[in-house]
Design a protein around this motif. Sequence first.
Motif, PDB file in Angstrom:
ATOM      1  N   ASN A 281     -22.006  93.235   6.001  1.00 21.64           N
ATOM      2  CA  ASN A 281     -23.155  93.367   4.155  1.00 21.64           C
ATOM      3  C   ASN A 281     -23.934  91.651   4.785  1.00 21.64           C
ATOM      4  O   ASN A 281     -23.691  91.222   3.371  1.00 21.64           O
ATOM      5  CB  ASN A 281     -22.896  93.429   2.911  1.00 21.64           C
ATOM      6  CG  ASN A 281     -22.503  95.042   3.267  1.00 21.64           C
ATOM      7  OD1 ASN A 281     -23.507  96.132   3.579  1.00 21.64           O
ATOM      8  ND2 ASN A 281     -22.043  95.360   2.324  1.00 21.64           N
ATOM      9  N   LEU A 282     -24.456  91.084   5.859  1.00 21.11           N
ATOM     10  CA  LEU A 282     -24.437  89.434   5.830  1.00 21.11           C
ATOM     11  C   LEU A 282     -25.999  89.818   5.233  1.00 21.11           C
ATOM     12  O   LEU A 282     -26.852  90.307   5.876  1.00 21.11           O
ATOM     13  CB  LEU A 282     -24.596  89.197   7.029  1.00 21.11           C
ATOM     14  CG  LEU A 282     -23.255  88.906   7.911  1.00 21.11           C
ATOM     15  CD1 LEU A 282     -23.170  88.327   8.983  1.00 21.11           C
ATOM     16  CD2 LEU A 282     -21.439  87.972   6.791  1.00 21.11           C
ATOM     17  N   LYS A 283     -26.091  89.089   3.970  1.00 24.35           N
ATOM     18  CA  LYS A 283     -27.822  89.015   3.909  1.00 24.35           C
ATOM     19  C   LYS A 283     -28.028  90.017   2.985  1.00 24.35           C
ATOM     20  O   LYS A 283     -29.469  90.313   2.943  1.00 24.35           O
ATOM     21  CB  LYS A 283     -29.228  87.811   5.113  1.00 24.35           C
ATOM     22  CG  LYS A 283     -28.036  86.626   5.587  1.00 24.35           C
ATOM     23  CD  LYS A 283     -27.103  85.795   4.887  1.00 24.35           C
ATOM     24  CE  LYS A 283     -26.839  84.851   6.242  1.00 24.35           C
ATOM     25  NZ  LYS A 283     -25.699  85.270   7.310  1.00 24.35           N
TER      26      LYS A 283
ATOM     27  N   LEU B 218     -16.974  82.916   8.749  1.00 24.67           N
ATOM     28  CA  LEU B 218     -17.433  82.109   8.215  1.00 24.67           C
ATOM     29  C   LEU B 218     -18.368  81.541   7.884  1.00 24.67           C
ATOM     30  O   LEU B 218     -19.701  81.805   7.808  1.00 24.67           O
ATOM     31  CB  LEU B 218     -16.992  80.887   7.014  1.00 24.67           C
ATOM     32  CG  LEU B 218     -17.573  80.319   6.283  1.00 24.67           C
ATOM     33  CD1 LEU B 218     -17.802  81.305   5.049  1.00 24.67           C
ATOM     34  CD2 LEU B 218     -16.336  78.921   5.722  1.00 24.67           C
ATOM     35  N   GLY B 219     -18.823  81.644   9.092  1.00 25.71           N
ATOM     36  CA  GLY B 219     -20.268  80.457  10.194  1.00 25.71           C
ATOM     37  C   GLY B 219     -20.847  81.904  10.085  1.00 25.71           C
ATOM     38  O   GLY B 219     -22.211  81.732   9.514  1.00 25.71           O
ATOM     39  N   HIS B 220     -20.190  83.101  10.381  1.00 26.13           N
ATOM     40  CA  HIS B 220     -21.914  84.330  10.116  1.00 26.13           C
ATOM     41  C   HIS B 220     -22.202  83.868   8.390  1.00 26.13           C
ATOM     42  O   HIS B 220     -23.339  84.625   8.379  1.00 26.13           O
ATOM     43  CB  HIS B 220     -20.947  85.749  10.177  1.00 26.13           C
ATOM     44  CG  HIS B 220     -20.822  85.420  12.021  1.00 26.13           C
ATOM     45  ND1 HIS B 220     -21.939  84.996  12.703  1.00 26.13           N
ATOM     46  CD2 HIS B 220     -20.284  86.051  12.813  1.00 26.13           C
ATOM     47  CE1 HIS B 220     -20.895  85.855  14.417  1.00 26.13           C
ATOM     48  NE2 HIS B 220     -19.858  86.022  14.249  1.00 26.13           N
ATOM     49  N   VAL B 221     -21.317  84.116   8.010  1.00 27.39           N
ATOM     50  CA  VAL B 221     -21.514  84.675   6.464  1.00 27.39           C
ATOM     51  C   VAL B 221     -23.303  83.317   6.280  1.00 27.39           C
ATOM     52  O   VAL B 221     -23.398  83.163   5.462  1.00 27.39           O
ATOM     53  CB  VAL B 221     -20.512  84.206   5.183  1.00 27.39           C
ATOM     54  CG1 VAL B 221     -20.619  84.396   3.655  1.00 27.39           C
ATOM     55  CG2 VAL B 221     -19.819  85.047   5.908  1.00 27.39           C
TER      56      VAL B 221
ATOM     57  N   GLY C 275     -26.876  91.033   8.310  1.00 37.50           N
ATOM     58  CA  GLY C 275     -26.382  93.268   8.859  1.00 37.50           C
ATOM     59  C   GLY C 275     -24.707  92.792   9.137  1.00 37.50           C
ATOM     60  O   GLY C 275     -24.299  92.252   8.325  1.00 37.50           O
ATOM     61  N   THR C 276     -24.508  93.396  10.375  1.00 30.77           N
ATOM     62  CA  THR C 276     -22.849  93.078  10.488  1.00 30.77           C
ATOM     63  C   THR C 276     -22.806  93.121  11.736  1.00 30.77           C
ATOM     64  O   THR C 276     -23.644  92.878  12.801  1.00 30.77           O
ATOM     65  CB  THR C 276     -22.876  95.047  10.395  1.00 30.77           C
ATOM     66  OG1 THR C 276     -22.209  95.502   9.297  1.00 30.77           O
ATOM     67  CG2 THR C 276     -21.287  94.981  10.371  1.00 30.77           C
ATOM     68  N   ILE C 277     -21.825  92.151  11.734  1.00 31.76           N
ATOM     69  CA  ILE C 277     -21.492  91.205  13.208  1.00 31.76           C
ATOM     70  C   ILE C 277     -19.976  91.617  13.694  1.00 31.76           C
ATOM     71  O   ILE C 277     -18.959  91.485  12.787  1.00 31.76           O
ATOM     72  CB  ILE C 277     -21.735  89.955  13.544  1.00 31.76           C
ATOM     73  CG1 ILE C 277     -22.636  89.815  13.026  1.00 31.76           C
ATOM     74  CG2 ILE C 277     -21.119  89.293  14.724  1.00 31.76           C
ATOM     75  CD1 ILE C 277     -23.751  88.091  13.099  1.00 31.76           C
TER      76      ILE C 277
ATOM     77  N   GLU D 285     -22.388  84.619  19.031  1.00 29.30           N
ATOM     78  CA  GLU D 285     -21.252  84.709  18.449  1.00 29.30           C
ATOM     79  C   GLU D 285     -20.987  82.579  18.483  1.00 29.30           C
ATOM     80  O   GLU D 285     -20.184  82.348  18.263  1.00 29.30           O
ATOM     81  CB  GLU D 285     -20.048  84.961  19.872  1.00 29.30           C
ATOM     82  CG  GLU D 285     -20.340  86.547  19.451  1.00 29.30           C
ATOM     83  CD  GLU D 285     -19.405  86.923  18.021  1.00 29.30           C
ATOM     84  OE1 GLU D 285     -18.509  86.934  18.447  1.00 29.30           O
ATOM     85  OE2 GLU D 285     -20.186  86.721  17.100  1.00 29.30           O
ATOM     86  N   SER D 286     -21.888  82.365  19.803  1.00 26.66           N
ATOM     87  CA  SER D 286     -21.804  80.863  20.165  1.00 26.66           C
ATOM     88  C   SER D 286     -21.721  80.363  19.117  1.00 26.66           C
ATOM     89  O   SER D 286     -21.025  79.228  18.816  1.00 26.66           O
ATOM     90  CB  SER D 286     -22.549  80.713  21.376  1.00 26.66           C
ATOM     91  OG  SER D 286     -22.339  81.311  22.292  1.00 26.66           O
ATOM     92  N   GLU D 287     -22.741  80.129  17.897  1.00 25.54           N
ATOM     93  CA  GLU D 287     -23.015  79.666  17.232  1.00 25.54           C
ATOM     94  C   GLU D 287     -22.167  79.731  16.429  1.00 25.54           C
ATOM     95  O   GLU D 287     -21.721  78.705  15.208  1.00 25.54           O
ATOM     96  CB  GLU D 287     -24.564  80.300  16.452  1.00 25.54           C
ATOM     97  CG  GLU D 287     -25.754  79.497  17.351  1.00 25.54           C
ATOM     98  CD  GLU D 287     -26.713  80.613  16.140  1.00 25.54           C
ATOM     99  OE1 GLU D 287     -27.662  79.625  17.050  1.00 25.54           O
ATOM    100  OE2 GLU D 287     -26.768  81.631  15.447  1.00 25.54           O
ATOM    101  N   ALA D 288     -20.952  81.125  15.164  1.00 27.02           N
ATOM    102  CA  ALA D 288     -20.779  80.754  14.801  1.00 27.02           C
ATOM    103  C   ALA D 288     -18.843  80.232  15.736  1.00 27.02           C
ATOM    104  O   ALA D 288     -18.043  79.482  14.699  1.00 27.02           O
ATOM    105  CB  ALA D 288     -19.670  82.465  14.719  1.00 27.02           C
TER     106      ALA D 288
END
Lengths: 112, 334
Positions: free
Chosen positions: B49-51, B78-81, B88-90, B109-112
Amino acid sequence: MSNHNQEAPTFLNQYLNGEVLAEEIDDFIDVWHEDPHAQEIYEFLGMTEEEYSLWLRDPDMLPHIARARREGLPLAVVVRTSLESLPIAARAADAAKVRRLIKWLESTGKLD
Amino acid sequence: MKRPEVNLARRVIQKYQLAPPIDVHALASAYATVQILSLPVDLDGASINLKVPRRHPTIVLNHRRPPRRQRFTLAHELGHVLIPWHIGTIADDIDLADDGQDRSYWNLESEANRFAAELLMPDGWVKGQISARSNPGEMVEAVAESADVSSDAALIRVNGLLSPGYIYALIDSDGVVISSGRSNGTLPNRPVWGRRLDEATAFPSSDALWRVRFRDVSCIWWHFPSAMNLRTSQDPREWRQIMDDIFDVLDMDPSTAKKLEQTISGVFGYANSLAGKTTTGRTSTEVQEAVYAASMQRFDSRASEDPSLKAVVTHPDFSSYLTKRVLDLSKKKK
């Protein structure tokens, strides 16, 4: 509003660059209120009128506004797709696991 | 300009005045519901439930994973959040090395991962840990212990921030390389995974070697100098003659010799292009020593894959050859 402030990076640009957090938009609005006649608030935040009006109606849309900007997509398209079907990102091998996980979390009442 | 996700981690550190070891659970709980559970599926974790308007994001972690791995996963989630375009969902099966299969997923994934690495092991703090020590194995251990992260995460972070001139290899009990890497700008190639390695002879041009325990295997680190003194040669021959004589002594057939000559010129030219181009602010001796060091390091790498080249490079006259060639090039530049 001074020229210095007009040239300063806007909230939206800084948000896209990771230099501010979403909740820090309130600090920018406070600054705008110090001299509200120099510039429209949406310009001060670095938004279009359409983006600002969407954010005003629903602050939760801020990340979607940023995403539309970042990906160069029309705001309406991003908002519609974001709300209709939020993506699931996973390795191909993990996609089924995620669906199982979400079902399990829902059935056990662990999702907010 | 830094990457947005790295900036974002720095902003979080600044806003909450954090320092390693950071309380990542308390931090993540300010932005999401964090649940550490016995998951019915084999995943490190997931962000759900991201964003999503009017939904609070949920981070779930697999409690069966080791605590330090969970900490990295939580920082990653937390990076994804916080990264605005992660929606969405990761799902995460954290792999610190990108396998490059699904580009859009791996970008997220690399960004997180970069967010998590900067949050748990900030750039400036890691550089401080590095500069306080000479043994890279001790740097990794200090980062892992002080930041409360896994040895693998600390190894990748330290290697990414070390100055040029470091190579590491993880070696199993049979002497086989199970992983290896090199710091940015290092000239020799890293050891090939899956091959047996003779650590003593692998890199003759290194000037330091450390062996440390890393989890249940050995980790070997080598350091390579950015400059090597040119040996004074009493040899009256010019460099072309020295090479011809080496080929004769090694009884090389003409076609092999010709091919090797081309290879040697290519390696030397490449090393010169890396180490000899920037002359501003350097004396001609400094440039010569840098080109010599770069050449020896590249020859080491190439020779490890080519027995004929290895015979030439390890011949006692090769250093005279290389010294004269470097000096000759330097004269031409003037």
